[in-house]
Design an enzyme around this catalytic site. Structure first.
Site, short mmCIF file in Angstrom:
data_model
loop_
_atom_site.label_atom_id
_atom_site.label_comp_id
_atom_site.label_asym_id
_atom_site.label_seq_id
_atom_site.Cartn_x
_atom_site.Cartn_y
_atom_site.Cartn_z
N TYR A 60 0.87 -1.26 0.11
CA TYR A 60 -0.05 0.05 -0.05
C TYR A 60 0.91 1.32 0.01
O TYR A 60 1.38 1.71 1.21
CB TYR A 60 -0.91 0.05 1.21
CG TYR A 60 -1.78 -1.17 1.47
CD1 TYR A 60 -1.96 -1.81 0.34
CD2 TYR A 60 -2.54 -1.46 2.73
CE1 TYR A 60 -2.86 -3.00 0.34
CE2 TYR A 60 -3.34 -2.61 2.58
CZ TYR A 60 -3.53 -3.25 1.58
OH TYR A 60 -4.48 -4.31 1.35
N PRO A 207 -16.00 -5.64 2.57
CA PRO A 207 -17.35 -6.08 2.88
C PRO A 207 -18.53 -5.15 2.70
O PRO A 207 -19.47 -5.62 2.45
CB PRO A 207 -17.48 -6.11 4.54
CG PRO A 207 -16.35 -5.08 4.99
CD PRO A 207 -15.24 -5.08 3.85
#
Length: 342
Positions: A60, A207
């Site tokens: 990242y 999610p």
């Protein structure tokens, strides 16, 4: 604000907050990096709210997200959190390589420890599986890092059921991180049952369908320059129009329940079991507060079934990733007998 409980993740002793915080979008892949002071304030707010399970990776940025977390964890904060990071994806310009050879595993771990400014990593995942290196070899090196106290627990991300079994036979795997949401349910067939059989915790990333269940199709209008979601199959116009109907139905049900669409989608993941920890990412304190309210939403079996009927596997158009990004479907590694250490 909803109380954030604790859950046991896996069967090796790791305990984490029932909801985690995915930190990727603060630094990478979802447009330009966000202002550092704001992100540190958000991380501290999360910890104060009881969300102590923080998720990052060396890719990242690369590296900038770990450096950000390192700054946020100074001055007595480290002891309050369960810190998860990952290794295995090497980016050099446009080129992306996956590595799981022992030398690389060790070097990556040392690099992460340094950037995070910590003595050990609570949960260290192989981010993607190197299909050239037997999984036993990669896990063998991770096992040494556990013995040396540099990592506490071992995890895998986007690994197939057979890869998980082979890895677990070398050293217990504490958690498998996988994409699991109302519109990403292919893991339910084989991977989830394998984790449960072996006592491995499940960490659900994206999610909220990468923000789709927060904003619906209009999300694509807000993608900044450099946001990789622009290129994902599900967000292409020809698929988005179709997928809109899923969002609309979930949105309708959320209105009946008196919550937001994203809270309902997140509550669905929480209802999968107390061995599942979703790690929604955000860069805004308001969204974070909304996400933890999902913990107080109760769904009946009938409501769960209704939600699932909206997003059955064949109801979603477009793959999770384009063909260039590896997932568990291509995570098989050669047999250990084929390995000749260089």
């Amino acid at each position: 604000m909803a109380k954030v409980g604790r859950i046991k993740l896996g069967s090796q002793g790791l305990e984490v907050s029932a909801q985690g915080l995915g930190c990727m979008g603060m630094s990478a892949f979802y447009g330009p990096p966000k202002p550092e002071p704001d992100m540190i304030a958000l991380i501290h707010h999360a910890i104060d709210s009881g969300v102590t399970f923080l998720d990052t990776s060396d890719v990242y940025g690369p590296h900038t997200n770990e450096i950000l977390l390192g700054k946020a964890l100074k001055d007595g904060v480290r002891d309050k959190v369960e810190l998860a990071t990952k290794f295995g994806i090497v980016v050099s310009g446009e080129k992306r390589e996956i590595r799981g050879d022992p030398e690389y595993v060790r070097a990556a771990c040392e690099g992460s420890l340094k950037r995070l400014g910590v003595d050990f990593i609570d949960l260290y995942y192989q981010h993607r599986v190197d299909t050239r290196v037997p999984i036993e070899v990669t896990i063998g090196e991770l096992k040494k890092l556990v013995e040396e106290g540099k990592i506490k627990y071992i995890g895998l991300s986007e690994a197939s059921a057979s890869t998980i079994r082979r890895a677990h036979a070398v050293h217990p795997i504490t958690a498998v991180q996988l994409e699991w949401s109302l519109w990403a349910r292919d893991v339910e067939e084989e991977i989830i049952p394998t984790c449960r059989e072996l006592g491995i915790g499940i960490v659900a990333y994206s999610p909220l369908g990468r923000g789709f269940f927060s904003s619906g199709p209009k999300l694509v209008q807000s993608f900044a320059e450099g946001d990789f979601r622009k290129y994902l199959p599900r967000f292409q116009p020809e698929n988005l129009e179709h997928n809109k109907t899923i969002f609309d139905k979930v949105n309708e049900m959320a209105a009946r329940k008196g919550c937001t669409t994203s809270q309902l989608a997140l509550a669905w993941v929480h209802h999968q079991g107390n061995d599942v920890c979703p790690i929604p990412g955000t860069t805004k304190i308001g969204n974070f507060n909304q996400n933890i309210e999902a913990l107080s939403i109760k769904l009946t079996p009938e409501e769960m079934a209704e939600l699932e009927s909206y997003a059955a596997a064949d109801a979603v158009k477009g793959d999770r990733y384009d063909a260039a990004i590896a997932t568990w479907k291509d995570s098989e590694t050669p047999p250990l007998s084929s390995w000749k250490a260089v």
